[in-house]
Scaffold this active site. Structure first.
Site, PDB file in Angstrom:
ATOM      1  N   ASP A 153      45.501  29.192  33.349  1.00 42.56           N
ATOM      2  CA  ASP A 153      44.645  28.602  34.371  1.00 42.56           C
ATOM      3  C   ASP A 153      45.345  27.442  35.076  1.00 42.56           C
ATOM      4  O   ASP A 153      46.162  26.758  34.479  1.00 42.56           O
ATOM      5  CB  ASP A 153      43.349  28.110  33.709  1.00 42.56           C
ATOM      6  CG  ASP A 153      42.212  28.006  34.691  1.00 42.56           C
ATOM      7  OD1 ASP A 153      42.371  28.435  35.848  1.00 42.56           O
ATOM      8  OD2 ASP A 153      41.146  27.493  34.303  1.00 42.56           O
ATOM      9  N   ASN A 183      37.238  37.973  37.997  1.00 42.26           N
ATOM     10  CA  ASN A 183      38.174  37.592  39.062  1.00 42.26           C
ATOM     11  C   ASN A 183      38.069  38.479  40.315  1.00 42.26           C
ATOM     12  O   ASN A 183      38.522  38.095  41.392  1.00 42.26           O
ATOM     13  CB  ASN A 183      39.628  37.592  38.569  1.00 42.26           C
ATOM     14  CG  ASN A 183      39.981  36.412  37.696  1.00 42.26           C
ATOM     15  OD1 ASN A 183      40.805  36.515  36.783  1.00 42.26           O
ATOM     16  ND2 ASN A 183      39.374  35.246  37.939  1.00 42.26           N
TER      17      ASN A 183
END
Ligand code: IPE
Ligand code: MG
Length: 222
Positions: free
Chosen positions: A2, A50
């Protein structure tokens, strides 16, 4: 993995450059893990959620995936790394599916580290998928090991250590079932900046932990 977007923002560039610069982190972390003798490294590259990102970003990530597999194949071979994928791979663009299959076939005999890419993956998907497989098998009652054997990680041990970058402290639908007794390590480093030294820091922290699996400290030391 991330922090690609925030890394790009800090550089004043578009998010996709953050993803592109993340490849160097993937390379360094993978090499570092293989050198240390890590047997399995799973990279959470693209979650089921996502897909909800802007289309151009999703397209960019898929293109990056295909190109990276193409470019890194020789490094995988050189280091005897076996490439695997977990997740709903049938939901990926066809060219990505083809590249993944090609790379996993070509590296299938490698006896070094297993590099597992979690793609179109979510922990809830994995569990629901396992339950549906058990229903298909005609099971009316299940045991914990039945779930284990029908998850996408059936042949992969549960992780010893989870590293989450960019200062976030959540699991984000990763290996929910498999993380039951995993040690967690959080770092503020944004993924594109992650290097071997950050991996070592996480592993040193892991080595200081006492894994009790519900037992007492005295029992573990005995
Ligand atoms: C992780 O970085 C990359 C993927 C999900 C593919 P992010 O894109 O989530 O980066 P931030 O959270 O916006 O910084
Ligand atoms: Mg993020």
């Amino acid at each position: 993995m991330d922090g690609n977007g925030r890394w790009a923002q800090r550089q004043g560039v578009k998010r996709i450059f953050g993803h592109q610069n993340a490849i160097e982190a993937v390379r360094d972390a993978t090499e570092g893990a293989a050198e240390l003798g890590v047997k399995h490294l799973t990279l959470y590259a693209f979650s089921t959620e996502n897909w909800d990102r802007p289309k151009y970003e999703v397209d960019g990530l898929m293109t990056l995936l295909v190109n990276t597999i193409k470019d890194e194949l020789h490094t995988l071979q050189k280091n005897k790394i076996k490439l695997l994928a977990i997740g709903d791979i049938s939901g990926l663009p066809v060219n990505a599916q083809k590249k993944l299959k090609e790379a996993s076939d070509l590296t299938n005999e490698n006896d070094g580290m297993e590099l597992i890419l979690a793609l179109n993956y979510s922990g809830k998907w994995d569990i629901v998928n396992a339950v549906n497989k058990l229903i298909e098998q005609g099971k009316s009652i299940v045991e914990s090991t039945d779930i284990d054997h029908n998850l996408s990680t059936a042949n992969i041990p549960d992780p010893d250590l989870l590293i989450r970058t960019s200062g976030e402290m959540r699991i984000s639908n990763f290996l929910l079932w498999q993380l039951a007794y995993t040690e967690l390590h959080f770092t503020d480093v944004l993924w594109p900046d992650f290097r071997k030294k950050d991996l070592y820091e996480a592993i040193v922290s892991y080595q200081r932990r006492e894994r009790r699996f519900g037992k007492t400290s005295d029992q573990v030391k005995a």
